[in-house]
Design an enzyme around this catalytic site. Structure first.
Site, PDB file in Angstrom:
ATOM      1  N   ARG A 116       0.882  -1.178   0.000  1.00 23.95           N
ATOM      2  CA  ARG A 116       0.000   0.000   0.000  1.00 23.95           C
ATOM      3  C   ARG A 116       0.913   1.220   0.000  1.00 23.95           C
ATOM      4  O   ARG A 116       1.707   1.419   0.924  1.00 23.95           O
ATOM      5  CB  ARG A 116      -0.886   0.007   1.239  1.00 23.95           C
ATOM      6  N   GLN A 146     -10.196  -3.940  -3.080  1.00 21.25           N
ATOM      7  CA  GLN A 146     -11.490  -3.430  -2.631  1.00 21.25           C
ATOM      8  C   GLN A 146     -12.563  -3.715  -3.674  1.00 21.25           C
ATOM      9  O   GLN A 146     -13.674  -4.154  -3.351  1.00 21.25           O
ATOM     10  CB  GLN A 146     -11.382  -1.912  -2.389  1.00 21.25           C
ATOM     11  N   ARG A 301     -13.327  -8.459   2.115  1.00 21.32           N
ATOM     12  CA  ARG A 301     -11.914  -8.237   1.806  1.00 21.32           C
ATOM     13  C   ARG A 301     -11.119  -9.495   2.137  1.00 21.32           C
ATOM     14  O   ARG A 301     -10.250  -9.923   1.385  1.00 21.32           O
ATOM     15  CB  ARG A 301     -11.364  -7.042   2.625  1.00 21.32           C
TER      16      ARG A 301
HETATM   17  N1  NVA Z   1      -9.953   6.682  -1.087  1.00 24.31           N
HETATM   18  C1  NVA Z   1      -9.500   6.278   0.221  1.00 24.31           C
HETATM   19  C2  NVA Z   1      -9.710   4.820   0.416  1.00 24.31           C
HETATM   20  C3  NVA Z   1      -9.298   4.281   1.744  1.00 24.31           C
HETATM   21  C4  NVA Z   1      -9.489   2.807   1.869  1.00 24.31           C
HETATM   22  C5  NVA Z   1      -8.052   6.661   0.408  1.00 24.31           C
HETATM   23  O1  NVA Z   1      -7.258   6.449  -0.515  1.00 24.31           O
HETATM   24  O2  NVA Z   1      -7.717   7.185   1.470  1.00 24.31           O
HETATM   25  N1   CP Z   2     -11.065  -0.127   2.739  1.00 23.34           N
HETATM   26  C1   CP Z   2      -9.774  -0.168   3.126  1.00 23.34           C
HETATM   27  O1   CP Z   2      -8.842  -0.413   2.320  1.00 23.34           O
HETATM   28  O2   CP Z   2      -9.588   0.062   4.438  1.00 23.34           O
HETATM   29  P1   CP Z   2      -8.199   0.280   5.201  1.00 23.34           P
HETATM   30  O3   CP Z   2      -7.664   1.622   4.753  1.00 23.34           O
HETATM   31  O4   CP Z   2      -8.545   0.258   6.658  1.00 23.34           O
HETATM   32  O5   CP Z   2      -7.250  -0.820   4.807  1.00 23.34           O
END
Ligand code: NVA
Ligand code: CP
Length: 316
Positions: A116, A146, A301
């Site tokens: 991430r 997601q 998920r």
């Molecule tokens: N659009 C949000 C999604 C979080 C799961 C972000 O990137 O912060």
């Molecule tokens: N929806 C999602 O990716 O949540 P987190 O940011 O908690 O991983």
């Protein structure tokens, strides 16, 4: 062809999960079929050791609850291990390039990397310079895991995928992009209902249209929401984005609330990838109401990622 018209083979011809763009409809169905099977077996107490001896490195440059916990539990439930690496603690991005990191961690006996981070190009570099599968756990541009969980949730609640309509309200962000891509692959109509200046990236929209996606991008709420089976929203400000009053003012009319919900098809369900900001992009009565399936999405998920990991890491 809908999900259960397809007979799974238990295989996909992919090494990584980076954007879902290079996945075929059949490969997405493989993931969904396996997710449904693993979910059912998990609920029945049937255990697996499909990933025995495999370890997934999990690199996080942004915070997470769902992604971190679901990947950890996915590896554990499939008999494998995981290693959490925060970019606060490792050399990556500070004193070492992504390319060198990819080469080094590929030689330590790991079986895959979930990352991430901010730049999609960093995820691609990790895949190109390492030798093991890479799974995108969210970038500024995409959130493919997601999207898989969301479509699994849609299937569970509506009993079919193709021909459904999802209207996404708000900021045309990473979550919107991946949802638009998976909808285009699977014959789901997708409306991006966004104020001017906050639409999804035009290149991704064009890509979706080029593969036959039934996509509309509109700032007209009535037009976008009409006949929707699902209303979806996400935060106004994604991780790493600047918080401005201009953006909040522009997005506020697109808040997912009862007034907008009433414009959708009867029996419409509401989705949010979470974390949610009640009173901002979504109201409490929608998020916590009977139409909300947000916690099914969150749970899915785990199941969708177990399928992804089983398919990608089994032979890695
Ligand atoms: N659009 C949000 C999604 C979080 C799961 C972000 O990137 O912060
Ligand atoms: N929806 C999602 O990716 O949540 P987190 O940011 O908690 O991983």
């Amino acid at each position: 062809m809908d999900l259960f018209d397809y007979t799974p083979t238990g295989k996909i011809n992919q090494k990584h999960l980076l954007t879902l763009k290079d996945y075929s409809r059949e490969e997405i169905y493989e993931i969904l079929h396996l997710a449904i099977k693993l979910k059912k077996e998990y609920k029945q107490g049937i255990t697996h050791d499909i990933l025995k001896g495999k370890t997934l490195a999990m690199i996080f440059a942004k915070p997470s609850t769902r992604t971190r916990v679901s990947f950890f539990m996915a590896m554990k439930q499939l008999g494998g291990d995981s290693l959490f690496l925060s970019t606060n603690d490792i050399q990556l991005g500070k004193s070492e390039t992504i390319e060198d990191t990819a080469k080094v961690i590929s030689r330590m006996g790991l079986s895959g990397i979930m990352i991430r981070t901010f730049l999609q190009s960093d995820v691609e570099a990790l895949a190109n310079h390492g030798s093991i599968p890479v799974v995108n756990g969210l970038t500024d541009d995409y959130h493919p895991c997601q999207a898989l969980a969301d479509i699994l949730t849609l299937y569970e609640h509506k009993g079919k995928i193709s021909g459904q309509k999802i209207a996404y309200l708000g900021d045309g962000n990473n979550v919107a992009h991946s949802l638009m891509i998976i909808c285009s692959k699977l014959g789901v109509k997708f409306a991006a209902v966004c104020p001017k200046g906050y639409e999804p990236n035009a290149k991704i929209t064009d890509y979706c249209k080029s593969i036959g996606g039934d996509i509309i991008v509109t700032d007209n709420i009535d037009e976008g929401v009409k006949d929707s089976d699902v209303l979806y929203t996400d935060v106004f400000f994604s991780m790493g984005q600047e918080i401005t009053s201009e953006k909040r003012t522009a997005l506020m009319p697109y808040q997912l609330n009862m007034e907008i919900y009433k414009k959708a098809k009867e029996g419409c369900i509401t989705m949010h990838c979470l974390p949610a900001h009640r009173g901002e992009e979504v109201t409490e009565d929608i998020l916590d109401g009977p139409m909300s399936v947000v916690f099914d999405e969150a749970e899915n998920r785990l199941h969708a990622q177990k399928a992804v990991l089983a398919l990608l890491l089994k032979n890695a």
